[in-house]
Motif scaffolding. Sequence first.
Motif, PDB file in Angstrom:
ATOM      1  N   ILE A 222       0.845  -1.196   0.000  1.00  9.42           N
ATOM      2  CA  ILE A 222       0.000   0.000   0.000  1.00  9.42           C
ATOM      3  C   ILE A 222       0.879   1.246   0.000  1.00  9.42           C
ATOM      4  O   ILE A 222       0.719   2.143  -0.825  1.00  9.42           O
ATOM      5  CB  ILE A 222      -0.949  -0.017   1.211  1.00  9.42           C
ATOM      6  CG1 ILE A 222      -1.877  -1.227   1.124  1.00  9.42           C
ATOM      7  CG2 ILE A 222      -1.755   1.283   1.273  1.00  9.42           C
ATOM      8  CD1 ILE A 222      -2.646  -1.514   2.404  1.00  9.42           C
ATOM      9  N   PHE A 223       1.811   1.300   0.947  1.00  8.93           N
ATOM     10  CA  PHE A 223       2.794   2.375   0.989  1.00  8.93           C
ATOM     11  C   PHE A 223       4.123   1.809   0.479  1.00  8.93           C
ATOM     12  O   PHE A 223       4.659   0.854   1.043  1.00  8.93           O
ATOM     13  CB  PHE A 223       2.954   2.923   2.412  1.00  8.93           C
ATOM     14  CG  PHE A 223       1.710   3.562   2.945  1.00  8.93           C
ATOM     15  CD1 PHE A 223       1.390   4.872   2.616  1.00  8.93           C
ATOM     16  CD2 PHE A 223       0.832   2.857   3.763  1.00  8.93           C
ATOM     17  CE1 PHE A 223       0.228   5.466   3.092  1.00  8.93           C
ATOM     18  CE2 PHE A 223      -0.319   3.433   4.245  1.00  8.93           C
ATOM     19  CZ  PHE A 223      -0.625   4.744   3.907  1.00  8.93           C
ATOM     20  N   LYS A 224       4.651   2.394  -0.600  1.00  5.52           N
ATOM     21  CA  LYS A 224       5.864   1.889  -1.228  1.00  5.52           C
ATOM     22  C   LYS A 224       7.092   2.317  -0.427  1.00  5.52           C
ATOM     23  O   LYS A 224       7.016   3.123   0.502  1.00  5.52           O
ATOM     24  CB  LYS A 224       5.961   2.401  -2.669  1.00  5.52           C
ATOM     25  CG  LYS A 224       4.709   2.157  -3.510  1.00  5.52           C
ATOM     26  CD  LYS A 224       4.334   0.682  -3.590  1.00  5.52           C
ATOM     27  CE  LYS A 224       3.125   0.473  -4.506  1.00  5.52           C
ATOM     28  NZ  LYS A 224       2.676  -0.942  -4.542  1.00  5.52           N
ATOM     29  N   PHE A 225       8.246   1.749  -0.799  1.00  7.18           N
ATOM     30  CA  PHE A 225       9.482   2.044  -0.077  1.00  7.18           C
ATOM     31  C   PHE A 225       9.709   3.553   0.025  1.00  7.18           C
ATOM     32  O   PHE A 225      10.028   4.077   1.099  1.00  7.18           O
ATOM     33  CB  PHE A 225      10.679   1.395  -0.778  1.00  7.18           C
ATOM     34  CG  PHE A 225      10.657  -0.099  -0.782  1.00  7.18           C
ATOM     35  CD1 PHE A 225      10.145  -0.822   0.285  1.00  7.18           C
ATOM     36  CD2 PHE A 225      11.168  -0.802  -1.856  1.00  7.18           C
ATOM     37  CE1 PHE A 225      10.135  -2.211   0.289  1.00  7.18           C
ATOM     38  CE2 PHE A 225      11.176  -2.197  -1.869  1.00  7.18           C
ATOM     39  CZ  PHE A 225      10.654  -2.897  -0.801  1.00  7.18           C
ATOM     40  N   ALA A 226       9.581   4.261  -1.083  1.00  7.04           N
ATOM     41  CA  ALA A 226       9.842   5.707  -1.084  1.00  7.04           C
ATOM     42  C   ALA A 226       8.844   6.453  -0.213  1.00  7.04           C
ATOM     43  O   ALA A 226       9.208   7.425   0.470  1.00  7.04           O
ATOM     44  CB  ALA A 226       9.806   6.240  -2.517  1.00  7.04           C
ATOM     45  N   ASP A 227       7.566   6.014  -0.222  1.00  9.17           N
ATOM     46  CA  ASP A 227       6.554   6.640   0.638  1.00  9.17           C
ATOM     47  C   ASP A 227       6.959   6.535   2.105  1.00  9.17           C
ATOM     48  O   ASP A 227       6.891   7.511   2.865  1.00  9.17           O
ATOM     49  CB  ASP A 227       5.194   5.951   0.462  1.00  9.17           C
ATOM     50  CG  ASP A 227       4.655   6.039  -0.940  1.00  9.17           C
ATOM     51  OD1 ASP A 227       4.823   7.087  -1.572  1.00  9.17           O
ATOM     52  OD2 ASP A 227       4.053   5.045  -1.400  1.00  9.17           O
ATOM     53  N   ILE A 228       7.375   5.337   2.497  1.00 14.36           N
ATOM     54  CA  ILE A 228       7.717   5.072   3.899  1.00 14.36           C
ATOM     55  C   ILE A 228       8.910   5.909   4.329  1.00 14.36           C
ATOM     56  O   ILE A 228       8.894   6.551   5.392  1.00 14.36           O
ATOM     57  CB  ILE A 228       8.010   3.573   4.088  1.00 14.36           C
ATOM     58  CG1 ILE A 228       6.741   2.746   3.845  1.00 14.36           C
ATOM     59  CG2 ILE A 228       8.558   3.304   5.487  1.00 14.36           C
ATOM     60  CD1 ILE A 228       7.010   1.264   3.660  1.00 14.36           C
ATOM     61  N   LEU A 229       9.957   5.905   3.526  1.00 11.51           N
ATOM     62  CA  LEU A 229      11.173   6.644   3.875  1.00 11.51           C
ATOM     63  C   LEU A 229      10.909   8.142   3.969  1.00 11.51           C
ATOM     64  O   LEU A 229      11.356   8.812   4.911  1.00 11.51           O
ATOM     65  CB  LEU A 229      12.260   6.381   2.835  1.00 11.51           C
ATOM     66  CG  LEU A 229      12.919   5.007   2.874  1.00 11.51           C
ATOM     67  CD1 LEU A 229      13.773   4.797   1.644  1.00 11.51           C
ATOM     68  CD2 LEU A 229      13.776   4.872   4.124  1.00 11.51           C
ATOM     69  N   SER A 230      10.220   8.679   2.992  1.00  8.92           N
ATOM     70  CA  SER A 230       9.944  10.116   2.992  1.00  8.92           C
ATOM     71  C   SER A 230       9.090  10.510   4.191  1.00  8.92           C
ATOM     72  O   SER A 230       9.377  11.498   4.881  1.00  8.92           O
ATOM     73  CB  SER A 230       9.248  10.511   1.689  1.00  8.92           C
ATOM     74  OG  SER A 230       9.004  11.894   1.649  1.00  8.92           O
ATOM     75  N   TYR A 231       8.056   9.722   4.465  1.00 12.08           N
ATOM     76  CA  TYR A 231       7.164  10.039   5.589  1.00 12.08           C
ATOM     77  C   TYR A 231       7.885   9.927   6.922  1.00 12.08           C
ATOM     78  O   TYR A 231       7.809  10.832   7.766  1.00 12.08           O
ATOM     79  CB  TYR A 231       5.963   9.098   5.560  1.00 12.08           C
ATOM     80  CG  TYR A 231       5.008   9.306   6.707  1.00 12.08           C
ATOM     81  CD1 TYR A 231       4.226  10.453   6.797  1.00 12.08           C
ATOM     82  CD2 TYR A 231       4.877   8.343   7.709  1.00 12.08           C
ATOM     83  CE1 TYR A 231       3.348  10.642   7.857  1.00 12.08           C
ATOM     84  CE2 TYR A 231       4.006   8.517   8.768  1.00 12.08           C
ATOM     85  CZ  TYR A 231       3.237   9.669   8.838  1.00 12.08           C
ATOM     86  OH  TYR A 231       2.387   9.851   9.897  1.00 12.08           O
ATOM     87  N   ALA A 232       8.609   8.825   7.146  1.00  6.08           N
ATOM     88  CA  ALA A 232       9.294   8.637   8.425  1.00  6.08           C
ATOM     89  C   ALA A 232      10.335   9.709   8.669  1.00  6.08           C
ATOM     90  O   ALA A 232      10.507  10.191   9.798  1.00  6.08           O
ATOM     91  CB  ALA A 232       9.943   7.253   8.471  1.00  6.08           C
ATOM     92  N   SER A 233      11.025  10.121   7.625  1.00  6.97           N
ATOM     93  CA  SER A 233      12.075  11.131   7.795  1.00  6.97           C
ATOM     94  C   SER A 233      11.514  12.518   8.058  1.00  6.97           C
ATOM     95  O   SER A 233      12.250  13.434   8.418  1.00  6.97           O
ATOM     96  CB  SER A 233      12.969  11.170   6.554  1.00  6.97           C
ATOM     97  OG  SER A 233      12.299  11.744   5.441  1.00  6.97           O
TER      98      SER A 233
END
Length: 286
Positions: A222-233
């Motif tokens: 649902i949330f791709k690798f780039a989504d996760i990294l950008s959001y968490a950072s």
Amino acid sequence: MNLATYNIRGRSSFGVAVGDGIVDLRPRLAPRLTSVLDVLRAGALDQVRSVVAGVRPDFPLSEVEMLPPIPGCEKILCIGVNYAKRDTELEATSGNADAKYPSMFFKPPNSFVAHNAPILRPPESEQLEYEGEIALVIGKTGRRIPRDQALDWVAGITLCNEGTIRDWIRHGRFNVTQGKAWDSTGSMGPWVATGVDLSKPLHIICKINGEVTQNDTTDSMIFKFADILSYASTFMTLKPGDIICTGTPIKLNQKDGERKWLKAGDVFEMTVPEVGTLRNVVEDEK
């Protein structure tokens, strides 16, 4: 390149797995670099590649006792319910497919064992469950990382069984920590694979006692690798060696409302072709 941490002949070390052997890096890079974490913090992956180029392995993999790939990492962040249809499997009351933000929680490093080490089922619960996941390993410090650049912060990936004591998740009304933090209930490894093309789908296959029980690709996230990294950072600084477990696919061969718990003697195997296979046997905690 597969960066591994291990015990060999009475000492701990780190190196690169090449075929059926290991090129031992500690004697070649010490005293400046003495661990995989040191390599990541120093941004020294290119140096490692040059050191191992054309070098024959120092000893066979069969002599190595694997350790978790990045001892001493600062944080292990996990993403919950991040594959299509996982809501249905978990009997969730509301769908996650349309969620605006990912669900997140932390796990302590001592909740994971290494490749080929036993996973422990505690006496307090029979509901030990496996969750095969791809874990991102951060390679450089970042904050508020743009989504279109986010994959540049990934040094490599490893495999993760994000073990869960399912009934303890429901002990608290607003958290899952009690079910996620048990010692030695999950596993990680066998190493960190660098240079994997994360823009293409990665295929996850998990088996219990040889039976395929998870079979999906990262296209279903649902949330791709780039989504996760950008959001968490956005809300925390990502640092070299940090690990982000990105969610698990649905389980196969389960009847509606039926859950299959791990028991002593069960063999868990997770394979992603670009990385290899993570394997563990379940034991009852003494």
